[in-house]
Design an enzyme around this catalytic site. Structure first.
Site, PDB file in Angstrom:
ATOM      1  CE  LYS A  87      -3.937  -2.175   2.335  1.00 20.33           C
ATOM      2  NZ  LYS A  87      -3.351  -3.519   2.428  1.00 20.33           N
ATOM      3  NE  ARG A 106       4.617  -6.360  10.076  1.00 18.91           N
ATOM      4  CZ  ARG A 106       3.859  -6.945   9.153  1.00 18.91           C
ATOM      5  NH1 ARG A 106       3.997  -8.239   8.932  1.00 18.91           N
ATOM      6  NH2 ARG A 106       2.973  -6.254   8.469  1.00 18.91           N
ATOM      7  CB  CYS A 114      -6.387  -8.953   4.599  1.00 18.60           C
ATOM      8  SG  CYS A 114      -5.103  -9.302   5.812  1.00 18.60           S
TER       9      CYS A 114
END
Length: 401
Positions: free
Chosen positions: A204, A226, A327
């Site tokens: 994104k 991450r 999601c």
């Protein structure tokens, strides 16, 4: 009879002495082959069968098949790459779903007998209209710089790996094409300041950077590992001069505390929260949220999601807009979190939030995605065998001045 009782007493004493027997002389219990094994994927299937069967009803069996089937991807075009991949992708039968849309005029005026919807009006549509308020809806403005190519409906052809150009930048990024929708919903304008509060792994983020209209972008993720992955993605797709510019900042703060770090600051905030990631939970045992040692973490997800959304709301400036996305199909993690956030923002912070109707956006892409029809807050892409994208839920909130 006496002999039998003596034998039982003797056996009982032998069992009591097992603790004195050295480990190497003990007989190992044969439980490994007899006890049933429950991998995280099977636990996820059982959980979803119970939860989503009641939530989706007759739709769940088809969604279940789609989730367990091979997913479709989209190729997000990288405008920073010098090589042209448009002709190559088009020759393979792909199309840019963002520009190739059905841009019908979509106007929803004050609720009355003449109210117009793109689909037949029903109780659910009217309920959503009441919650959102009176808004005049028309086709949204989309950035012409964001391009995402997909294969036609029913075509599950895989994209070839992207090639680097002379400067080492890759031509496109493979991702779930439905993940681009929250970025389009943000409606970025020239000079806007943006906060991506859970930025990793970076799909994104790349879509937002393609607009080339951002005045300042802050990318945050609480996980250091991450964040490192996020940096690798940036180095593979973004020029070094942009990476080192003052327009981009990468942090590893606790996202739930962001409202304490910067308040009333950003024009746009993306809150793409951690969730049960339904498709991954059904297919991959590694790093699965349904692992038995992560039960507590899974149960705390709605609370974490609410805290992240509240931090995003406080970080947005008055008049700014926040897009919440997941999601997962979970009603608790989607609509439930948004409803709580609207209430807490008003009660605890005195912030009035307006839900922005995203139907003009979703109506443009009904030829590409399969959308849920009975949500009273937000929009959701539901996996479908002919269009196996998602699940992606999104809801847009606007801070009133």
């Amino acid at each position: 009879m006496a002999l039998r009782l003596d034998a039982r007493l003797l056996m009982r004493k032998i069992r009591d002495l097992r603790c004195l027997t050295s480990r190497r002389h003990r007989v190992k219990e044969k439980w490994a082959a007899s006890r049933p094994k429950h991998p995280p994927t099977s636990l996820a299937v059982k959980h979803f069968d119970v939860t989503y069967c009641s939530q989706l009803g007759q739709l769940w069996p088809s969604v279940r098949v789609a989730l367990l089937s091979e997913r479709k991807y989209g190729a997000l075009l990288n405008n920073f790459c010098n090589d042209a991949f448009v002709d190559d992708l088009t020759s393979q039968g792909c199309r840019d779903f963002i520009t190739d849309t059905d841009r019908k005029e979509y106007v929803c005026m004050e609720r009355d007998p003449q109210v117009k919807f793109s689909e037949k009006s029903d109780a659910t549509s009217l309920e959503k209209h009441d919650m959102i308020g009176q808004q005049q809806l028309s086709a949204p403005h989309l950035s012409t710089n964001i391009k995402c190519f997909v294969f036609p409906r029913g075509d599950i052809t895989r994209f070839k790996p992207a090639r680097p150009d002379m400067s080492g930048l890759l031509g496109y990024y493979l991702m779930d094409a439905a993940s681009v929708l929250p970025c389009l919903a943000l409606d970025v304008h020239e000079g806007h300041t943006l906060l991506d509060i859970c930025a990793a792994p970076g799909g994104k983020m790349l879509a937002l950077l393609q607009t080339q209209a951002i005045g300042f972008l802050c990318l945050n993720d609480s996980s250091v590992s991450r964040t490192l992955r996020l940096r690798k993605v940036l180095h593979s797709y973004i020029p070094k001069q942009l990476l080192t510019s003052e327009k981009l900042r990468i942090t590893s703060f606790d996202g739930t505390k962001w409202g304490e770090i910067e308040q009333n600051t950003f024009d746009r905030v993306l809150v793409d929260v951690p969730c049960t990631t339904d498709r991954h939970s059904l297919i991959e045992d590694e790093n699965n949220i349904f692992s038995k040692n992560r039960t507590g973490e899974r149960r705390q997800l709605p609370q974490l999601q609410l805290q992240l959304l509240m931090a995003g709301v406080v970080a947005a400036r008055p008049g700014g807009e926040i897009v919440y996305s997941t999601c997962t199909l979970s009603h608790i993690q989607n609509v439930g979190v948004v409803e709580q956030a609207i209430h807490l923002a008003r009660e605890n912070h005195g912030i009035q939030l307006e839900v922005v109707d995203l139907r003009p956006l979703t109506n443009m892409f009904r030829n590409t995605f399969h959308f849920a029809s009975e949500l009273h807050l937000g929009e959701m892409v539901i996996p479908h065998l002919a269009a196996n994208f998602g699940p992606i839920y999104m809801c847009k909130l606007r801070r009133l001045t």
